[in-house]
Design a protein around this motif. Structure first.
Motif, mmCIF file in Angstrom:
data_model
loop_
_atom_site.group_PDB
_atom_site.id
_atom_site.type_symbol
_atom_site.label_atom_id
_atom_site.label_comp_id
_atom_site.label_asym_id
_atom_site.label_seq_id
_atom_site.Cartn_x
_atom_site.Cartn_y
_atom_site.Cartn_z
ATOM 1 N N SER A 6 0.812 -1.219 0.000
ATOM 2 C CA SER A 6 0.000 0.000 0.000
ATOM 3 C C SER A 6 0.849 1.274 0.000
ATOM 4 N N ARG A 7 2.130 1.132 0.369
ATOM 5 C CA ARG A 7 3.005 2.314 0.421
ATOM 6 C C ARG A 7 3.853 2.475 -0.838
ATOM 7 N N LEU A 8 3.639 1.636 -1.810
ATOM 8 C CA LEU A 8 4.492 1.640 -3.001
ATOM 9 C C LEU A 8 4.286 2.926 -3.803
ATOM 10 N N ARG A 9 5.409 3.590 -4.139
ATOM 11 C CA ARG A 9 5.376 4.817 -4.938
ATOM 12 C C ARG A 9 6.125 4.661 -6.258
ATOM 13 N N THR A 10 7.140 3.824 -6.305
ATOM 14 C CA THR A 10 7.954 3.650 -7.506
ATOM 15 C C THR A 10 8.094 2.163 -7.805
ATOM 16 N N LEU A 11 7.799 1.768 -9.047
ATOM 17 C CA LEU A 11 7.908 0.373 -9.477
ATOM 18 C C LEU A 11 8.696 0.334 -10.787
ATOM 19 N N ARG A 12 9.827 -0.370 -10.753
ATOM 20 C CA ARG A 12 10.703 -0.470 -11.917
ATOM 21 C C ARG A 12 10.671 -1.904 -12.454
ATOM 22 N N LEU A 13 10.101 -2.038 -13.676
ATOM 23 C CA LEU A 13 9.993 -3.339 -14.342
ATOM 24 C C LEU A 13 10.667 -3.310 -15.710
ATOM 25 N N GLY A 14 11.580 -2.393 -15.922
ATOM 26 C CA GLY A 14 12.251 -2.291 -17.203
ATOM 27 C C GLY A 14 13.226 -3.431 -17.447
ATOM 28 N N HIS A 15 13.500 -3.652 -18.746
ATOM 29 C CA HIS A 15 14.458 -4.682 -19.169
ATOM 30 C C HIS A 15 14.054 -6.071 -18.670
ATOM 31 N N ASN A 16 12.802 -6.435 -18.972
ATOM 32 C CA ASN A 16 12.319 -7.784 -18.730
ATOM 33 C C ASN A 16 11.775 -8.345 -20.044
ATOM 34 N N GLU A 17 10.947 -9.368 -19.951
ATOM 35 C CA GLU A 17 10.422 -10.031 -21.142
ATOM 36 C C GLU A 17 8.907 -9.997 -21.171
ATOM 37 N N LEU A 18 8.333 -8.908 -20.662
ATOM 38 C CA LEU A 18 6.876 -8.783 -20.627
ATOM 39 C C LEU A 18 6.343 -8.480 -22.020
ATOM 40 N N GLU A 19 5.354 -9.245 -22.458
ATOM 41 C CA GLU A 19 4.725 -9.028 -23.762
ATOM 42 C C GLU A 19 3.300 -8.524 -23.634
ATOM 43 N N VAL A 20 2.646 -8.869 -22.558
ATOM 44 C CA VAL A 20 1.289 -8.386 -22.274
ATOM 45 C C VAL A 20 1.219 -8.057 -20.794
ATOM 46 N N LEU A 21 0.269 -7.190 -20.476
ATOM 47 C CA LEU A 21 0.084 -6.826 -19.068
ATOM 48 C C LEU A 21 -1.105 -7.549 -18.469
ATOM 49 N N ALA B 115 -2.628 -0.539 -6.853
ATOM 50 C CA ALA B 115 -1.492 0.378 -6.770
ATOM 51 C C ALA B 115 -1.969 1.821 -6.890
ATOM 52 N N SER B 116 -2.902 2.191 -6.031
ATOM 53 C CA SER B 116 -3.506 3.523 -6.139
ATOM 54 C C SER B 116 -2.545 4.647 -5.774
ATOM 55 N N GLY B 117 -1.456 4.337 -5.051
ATOM 56 C CA GLY B 117 -0.498 5.372 -4.668
ATOM 57 C C GLY B 117 0.738 5.425 -5.534
ATOM 58 N N LEU B 118 0.788 4.585 -6.576
ATOM 59 C CA LEU B 118 1.972 4.519 -7.422
ATOM 60 C C LEU B 118 2.112 5.811 -8.235
ATOM 61 N N GLN B 119 3.346 6.370 -8.246
ATOM 62 C CA GLN B 119 3.616 7.622 -8.951
ATOM 63 C C GLN B 119 4.524 7.439 -10.166
ATOM 64 N N LEU B 120 5.404 6.465 -10.149
ATOM 65 C CA LEU B 120 6.296 6.213 -11.287
ATOM 66 C C LEU B 120 6.249 4.733 -11.634
ATOM 67 N N LEU B 121 5.970 4.435 -12.894
ATOM 68 C CA LEU B 121 5.920 3.062 -13.386
ATOM 69 C C LEU B 121 6.831 2.957 -14.608
ATOM 70 N N ASP B 122 7.844 2.099 -14.503
ATOM 71 C CA ASP B 122 8.815 1.908 -15.576
ATOM 72 C C ASP B 122 8.574 0.549 -16.220
ATOM 73 N N LEU B 123 8.057 0.573 -17.445
ATOM 74 C CA LEU B 123 7.843 -0.638 -18.244
ATOM 75 C C LEU B 123 8.675 -0.597 -19.519
ATOM 76 N N SER B 124 9.762 0.158 -19.504
ATOM 77 C CA SER B 124 10.578 0.314 -20.697
ATOM 78 C C SER B 124 11.378 -0.945 -20.998
ATOM 79 N N SER B 125 11.776 -1.054 -22.278
ATOM 80 C CA SER B 125 12.657 -2.139 -22.733
ATOM 81 C C SER B 125 12.098 -3.515 -22.411
ATOM 82 N N ASN B 126 10.820 -3.689 -22.758
ATOM 83 C CA ASN B 126 10.196 -5.004 -22.681
ATOM 84 C C ASN B 126 9.751 -5.410 -24.090
#
Length: 511
Positions: A84-99, A107-118
């Protein structure tokens, strides 16, 4: 030898006890910290561990979670529920093809989401649900070729959307795929496959978004209207265009290899008329204001607005009651008021009006130029210097007219009263006075007949430092042109009341 053996044993025992103490002094591992991950306060880093799935246990106090540079291929719905306290989530440089749906639902409090380089290929309508507080979304360097018309709906707080280095062939600029422009400042669409851009929709974007709209390195069409629009943005100094002007290209012959850097080689548009681009953008109003003055701006819209918001030159969103520092106020009617203009108010103010009969991004722009007033002391000195010069000139004229210089006073002393100091009589004037004393007829006698040929001359020895030399005294009416009739008489006694002796020369009067 016995003592030597005992010493070795004691040293060994002490070393053993010391190792036990050091092991017991090591800090305990953080509670619920995943294996091989690093936990520090509210930060959890599991980057570069080759993970194929999300760790099963994640500390609930984590505010910054880094799962980048792994091999994650999918995300489970609701996996962020404990965080519930999460503000930044970094998921870049993985093998995600769909969400998938409901992946970020908690993740109602999330402010930065990194899904780059997937390997993401598309974004569905509900893939980003639950991210109402998200401010930065990084989706660059994927394989995105399709965006749902409402893919970004619900991201009302988003400030930066980065979609560069993908495979997008089109983008909906009229409604931005459900994304609001109230807070949006950066929209990166560079290095895609955008070949068709609706120019009117592009021109209708707010000025603050145009400044952060990156379209470089796309196969843009060599369209006259698009060229003149981007050229105007370049002349206005919009950073998204001016910073990457060399990377703006268009297809001259509709083949991928015919790209032309049109800001450097504009000959391809030499036959274009600027009249085609007129009316695309409403001209911004130019306002001049001095430091310290007051300023009021009205949000002029074609229909009544339900809500009005402003954006300052510092990219601050302004709603009632006004700015954070209190220098700018937003009034109840939607107008913007500045009571004391300062240099930092220089720039473009943009108002946005929303309502049932208005387009959601209808805007009005004011370009405010703030300058300092001309210094007051210079004007004061110039005016008073001119006034002083006029006064001095007037005094000099009056002195010239009513106070003549003293050397000429003797000419007018007989007719007027002269205020000059009396001067000592000259020798000629003194002897002239003696001639008037020797005359037997009073000067004012009526029986006296005036004659211009009657002259009297006295020769008298000087009495003041002349050493016995003869001094000539000539009467005022002595005729210099008839000096031949002079007769010299010698007398033993002068008839002057002064009793001085001398020679007397008289001229006989002519009949």
């Amino acid at each position: 030898m016995v003592w030597l053996v005992r010493g070795i044993l004691l040293c060994t025992l002490r070393l053993g006890l010391g190792s036990l103490d050091s092991e017991s002094s090591l800090p305990p591992e953080p509670h619920n910290c995943p294996y091989k991950c690093v936990c520090a306060a509210d930060r959890l880093s599991c980057a570069g561990l080759g993970l194929r799935d999300v760790p099963a246990t994640i500390p609930a106090a984590a505010a910054d979670l880094d799962l980048s540079h792994n091999a994650l291929q999918h995300l489970h719905p609701g996996w962020l529920t404990p965080l519930s306290r999460l503000r930044t989530l970094r998921l870049g440089h993985n093998e995600l093809e769909v969400l998938g749906r409901a992946v970020f639902i908690n993740a109602s409090g999330l402010q930065l989401l990194d899904l780059s380089s997937n390997g993401l290929r598309a974004l569905g309508r509900h893939d980003l649900d639950g991210l109402g507080a998200l401010e930065i979304l990084l989706l660059f360097n994927n394989r995105l070729a399709h965006l749902d018309q409402h893919a970004f709906q619900g991201l009302g707080a988003l400030r930066g959307l980065y979609l560069g280095c993908n495979e997008l062939a089109s983008f909906s600029f009229d409604h931005l795929h459900g994304l609001g422009v109230t807070h949006l400042r950066t929209l990166d669409l560079s290095s895609n496959r955008l070949g068709r851009i609706p120019v009117p929709d592009l021109a209708a974007l707010p000025a603050f978004l145009k400044n952060g709209l990156y379209l470089h390195n796309n196969p843009l069409p060599c369209d006259c209207r698009l060229y003149h629009l981007l050229q105007r943005w370049h002349q206005r100094g919009l950073s998204a265009v001016s910073d990457f002007s060399r990377e703006y290209v268009c297809l001259a012959f509709k083949v991928p290899t015919s790209r032309v850097r049109f800001f450097e080689h504009s000959r391809v548009f030499e036959n274009c008329s600027e009249a085609l681009a007129r009316g695309l953008e409403q001209p911004e109003e130019q306002l001049q204001v001095q430091v310290g003055q007051s300023l009021k701006l009205h949000c002029n819209t074609s229909a009544p607005a339900v809500q009005v918001a402003w954006v300052s030159p510092q990219q601050e969103l302004l709603v009632a009651p006004g700015s954070r520092n209190g220098s700018i106020a937003v009034l109840a009617d939607g107008s913007l008021a500045i009571s004391n203009v300062q240099p930092w108010h220089d720039g473009v103010f943009v108002c946005m009006a929303t309502g049932p009969h208005l387009h959601h991004n209808q805007t009005h722009e004011y370009n405010v130029s703030v300058h300092y007033p001309h210094p007051g002391p210079e004007t004061f000195n110039t005016s008073y210097t001119t006034l002083l010069g006029c006064a001095v000139g007037l005094v000099l004229v009056l002195l010239y007219l009513f106070a003549p210089p003293c050397p000429g006073c003797h000419r007018c002393c007989r007719t007027c009263c002269c205020h000059c100091r009396p001067r000592a009589p000259s020798p000629l004037q003194e002897l002239s006075a003696q001639s008037s004393v020797l005359s037997t007829t009073p000067p004012d006698a009526p029986s006296r007949k005036a004659s211009v040929h009657k002259h009297v001359v006295f020769l008298e020895p000087g009495r003041r430092g002349l050493n016995g030399r003869v001094q000539l005294a000539v009467a005022e009416d002595f005729d210099l042109y008839s000096p031949m009739g002079l007769q010299l008489k010698a007398g033993s006694e002068s008839t002057s009341s002064t009793g001085s002796e001398g020679l007397m020369v008289t001229q006989a009067a002519r009949p």
